[in-house]
Write an enzyme that holds these catalytic residues in place. Structure first.
Site, PDB file in Angstrom:
ATOM      1  N   LYS A   1     -12.030-164.787 -13.190  1.00 18.76           N
ATOM      2  CA  LYS A   1     -13.205-164.806 -14.076  1.00 18.76           C
ATOM      3  C   LYS A   1     -13.953-163.491 -13.911  1.00 18.76           C
ATOM      4  O   LYS A   1     -14.324-163.109 -12.804  1.00 18.76           O
ATOM      5  CB  LYS A   1     -14.095-165.987 -13.716  1.00 18.76           C
ATOM      6  CG  LYS A   1     -15.381-166.009 -14.530  1.00 18.76           C
ATOM      7  CD  LYS A   1     -16.110-167.316 -14.366  1.00 18.76           C
ATOM      8  CE  LYS A   1     -17.444-167.268 -15.070  1.00 18.76           C
ATOM      9  NZ  LYS A   1     -18.184-168.505 -14.922  1.00 18.76           N
TER      10      LYS A   1
ATOM     11  N   ARG B   1     -25.016-168.629 -22.238  1.00 20.93           N
ATOM     12  CA  ARG B   1     -26.234-168.698 -21.425  1.00 20.93           C
ATOM     13  C   ARG B   1     -27.422-169.134 -22.281  1.00 20.93           C
ATOM     14  O   ARG B   1     -28.346-169.771 -21.774  1.00 20.93           O
ATOM     15  CB  ARG B   1     -26.475-167.366 -20.721  1.00 20.93           C
ATOM     16  CG  ARG B   1     -25.376-167.100 -19.677  1.00 20.93           C
ATOM     17  CD  ARG B   1     -25.508-165.764 -18.972  1.00 20.93           C
ATOM     18  NE  ARG B   1     -24.316-165.508 -18.159  1.00 20.93           N
ATOM     19  CZ  ARG B   1     -23.981-164.324 -17.678  1.00 20.93           C
ATOM     20  NH1 ARG B   1     -24.760-163.269 -17.885  1.00 20.93           N
ATOM     21  NH2 ARG B   1     -22.887-164.176 -16.959  1.00 20.93           N
TER      22      ARG B   1
ATOM     23  N   LYS C   1     -24.012-160.783 -12.428  1.00 18.70           N
ATOM     24  CA  LYS C   1     -23.161-161.594 -11.548  1.00 18.70           C
ATOM     25  C   LYS C   1     -22.028-160.781 -10.937  1.00 18.70           C
ATOM     26  O   LYS C   1     -21.006-161.334 -10.534  1.00 18.70           O
ATOM     27  CB  LYS C   1     -22.620-162.799 -12.345  1.00 18.70           C
ATOM     28  CG  LYS C   1     -23.732-163.680 -12.943  1.00 18.70           C
ATOM     29  CD  LYS C   1     -23.203-165.001 -13.488  1.00 18.70           C
ATOM     30  CE  LYS C   1     -24.352-165.875 -14.008  1.00 18.70           C
ATOM     31  NZ  LYS C   1     -23.881-167.193 -14.496  1.00 18.70           N
TER      32      LYS C   1
ATOM     33  N   LYS D   1     -10.539-165.795 -17.802  1.00 24.70           N
ATOM     34  CA  LYS D   1     -11.747-165.844 -18.626  1.00 24.70           C
ATOM     35  C   LYS D   1     -12.497-164.528 -18.523  1.00 24.70           C
ATOM     36  O   LYS D   1     -12.649-164.029 -17.419  1.00 24.70           O
ATOM     37  CB  LYS D   1     -12.612-166.986 -18.086  1.00 24.70           C
ATOM     38  CG  LYS D   1     -13.947-167.118 -18.750  1.00 24.70           C
ATOM     39  CD  LYS D   1     -14.693-168.238 -18.108  1.00 24.70           C
ATOM     40  CE  LYS D   1     -16.071-168.293 -18.697  1.00 24.70           C
ATOM     41  NZ  LYS D   1     -16.997-168.986 -17.877  1.00 24.70           N
TER      42      LYS D   1
ATOM     43  N   SER E   1     -17.921-167.908 -25.366  1.00 27.59           N
ATOM     44  CA  SER E   1     -18.964-167.992 -26.391  1.00 27.59           C
ATOM     45  C   SER E   1     -19.100-166.710 -27.207  1.00 27.59           C
ATOM     46  O   SER E   1     -19.261-166.750 -28.425  1.00 27.59           O
ATOM     47  CB  SER E   1     -20.288-168.337 -25.723  1.00 27.59           C
ATOM     48  OG  SER E   1     -20.602-167.387 -24.713  1.00 27.59           O
TER      49      SER E   1
HETATM   50  C1  PBG Z   1     -20.860-170.998 -15.486  1.00 31.77           C
HETATM   51  C2  PBG Z   1     -20.070-170.670 -16.685  1.00 31.77           C
HETATM   52  C3  PBG Z   1     -20.260-169.632 -17.611  1.00 31.77           C
HETATM   53  C4  PBG Z   1     -19.319-169.843 -18.618  1.00 31.77           C
HETATM   54  C5  PBG Z   1     -18.579-170.968 -18.276  1.00 31.77           C
HETATM   55  N1  PBG Z   1     -19.051-171.463 -17.077  1.00 31.77           N
HETATM   56  C6  PBG Z   1     -21.261-168.549 -17.675  1.00 31.77           C
HETATM   57  C7  PBG Z   1     -21.328-167.538 -16.630  1.00 31.77           C
HETATM   58  O1  PBG Z   1     -20.483-167.451 -15.743  1.00 31.77           O
HETATM   59  O2  PBG Z   1     -22.305-166.781 -16.660  1.00 31.77           O
HETATM   60  C8  PBG Z   1     -19.177-169.012 -19.858  1.00 31.77           C
HETATM   61  C9  PBG Z   1     -18.530-169.686 -21.019  1.00 31.77           C
HETATM   62  C10 PBG Z   1     -18.750-169.039 -22.326  1.00 31.77           C
HETATM   63  O3  PBG Z   1     -19.295-167.928 -22.435  1.00 31.77           O
HETATM   64  O4  PBG Z   1     -18.372-169.668 -23.332  1.00 31.77           O
HETATM   65  N2  PBG Z   1     -20.645-170.255 -14.366  1.00 31.77           N
END
Ligand code: PBG
Length: 348
Positions: A216, A226, A239, A270, A296
């Site tokens: 990720k 978010r 992050k 991801k 997203s």
């Molecule tokens: C939580 C999480 C996130 C997403 C999935 N689980 C956001 C992040 O890591 O900031 C993102 C999914 C998306 O953008 O559709 N940690």
């Protein structure tokens, strides 16, 4: 003389008939009509490839639009149950649940994450009762619950690893006890998959699957998500001390390998489309069920362009999904899942 692909062969007739290239190999023959294109098609997309992420919110009969994700809404539990029914009717095998936690319930340590009666646990129980035949995946990370929007515990300037893992284990346990089928740690702390596997087994839940968000990346494409879970305004900093550097792929392989050693049953890459190279390498190296998350921001880009008339949204949607299959994905988490499943069903 060797046949050169797509090049004219030296042939005296070719010079006489200038209008004809006199090709032996004509790849276009296999593209002439729909039936032959179907015959030679290498990859297919079916509803079995889809995981549909849903956002839930407290209340009843609520569908709250998420402005940066046109067509996506936060659903109250009753509406989420109906959405799950709809998905099951279309043969979507699995849904993924994400909470919009009321701001009054967010705190420094994300304590609502381990409340056995939190929104996610209540949603899981309601869906399991009404729609027993659909798989439910729950995210493990603290960001929908913390006042600072990080996935882990913030101590001073630092997201502390081992202390966070202890909380994530509790979060995974309350979700599994509520009936969640697939635990999906998305937090990127070191050692969390192994710790969660051990705790689930100790709790008599060895049947619960772990899909690790193994590779990720620290991505700008999570922005609209978010908004949906309500952490974009509160997130302090970024992050990058736990999510991966977008420049790396060898590191992604090491992350995936670790999660597999720790007990992951399935792995995920991801974001999706900008990281198809990573997806390909992961599937090639480990041959485990490998999923991609079309996040997203990827959804928002296609929808925004489509809504402006800048591209054909339906075709871009289908093309984006077949691209994941071509790159080796066994399935895709996509906000388009319902629309795609409807389209596939209509096409028979
Ligand atoms: C939580 C999480 C996130 C997403 C999935 N689980 C956001 C992040 O890591 O900031 C993102 C999914 C998306 O953008 O559709 N940690």
């Amino acid at each position: 003389m060797a046949i050169k692909f797509g090049r004219p062969i030296e042939n005296p007739r070719a010079t006489r008939q200038a209008a004809s290239l006199d090709l032996v190999v004509r790849p276009r023959r296999n593209r002439r009509n729909a039936w032959v294109r179907r015959m030679v098609r290498e990859n297919t997309l079916t509803t079995d490839d889809l995981i549909w992420p849903l956002f839930v919110v407290d209340g009843s009969r609520l569908r709250v639009p998420v402005p940066s994700m046109p067509g996506v809404e936060r659903l109250s539990i009753d509406e989420a149950v109906r959405a799950a029914e709809h998905a099951a009717r279309l043969d979507i095998p699995c849904i993924a649940l994400f909470p919009y936690t009321d701001p009054s319930l967010r705190d420094e340590d994300g304590s609502e994450a381990t409340n056995p009666d939190n929104l996610i646990c209540r949603t899981v129980r309601a869906i399991k009762k009404e729609v027993p035949d659909i798989g439910i995946l729950c995210d493990v990370a603290l960001d929908p619950y913390t006042s600072h929007g990080h996935d882990g515990l913030l101590r001073g300037e630092e997201i502390v690893n081992d202390e966070t893992v202890a909380v994530l284990v509790e979060q995974a346990l309350v979700q599994a006890r509520a009936g969640c089928d697939i635990i999906a740690p998305s937090d990127m702390m070191d050692g969390r998959v192994g710790a969660i596997r051990a705790a689930l087994d100790d709790d008599g839940r060895s049947e619960v699957v772990i899909m690790a968000y193994a590779a990720k990346f620290a991505s700008a494409f999570y922005g609209p998500f978010r908004d949906a879970v309500g952490s974009s305004k509160t997130l302090m900093g970024d992050k990058r001390t736990y999510q991966m550097d977008p420049a790396n792929t060898d590191e992604a392989l090491r992350e995936v390998e670790l999660d597999i050693e720790e007990g992951a049953d399935m792995v995920m890459v991801k974001p999706g489309m900008p990281y198809l190279d990573v997806l390909w390498r992961v599937k090639d190296a480990f041959a485990l069920p490998t999923f991609a998350y079309q996040v997203s921001g990827e959804y928002a880009m296609i929808m925004a362009a489509a809504n402006n008339g800048w591209l054909d949204g339906e075709r871009a949607m289908m093309e984006s999904l077949i691209a994941f299959k071509r790159a080796g994905a066994d399935g895709v988490l996509s906000y388009f899942a319902l629309r795609v499943a409807e389209k596939l069903k209509a096409a028979g």
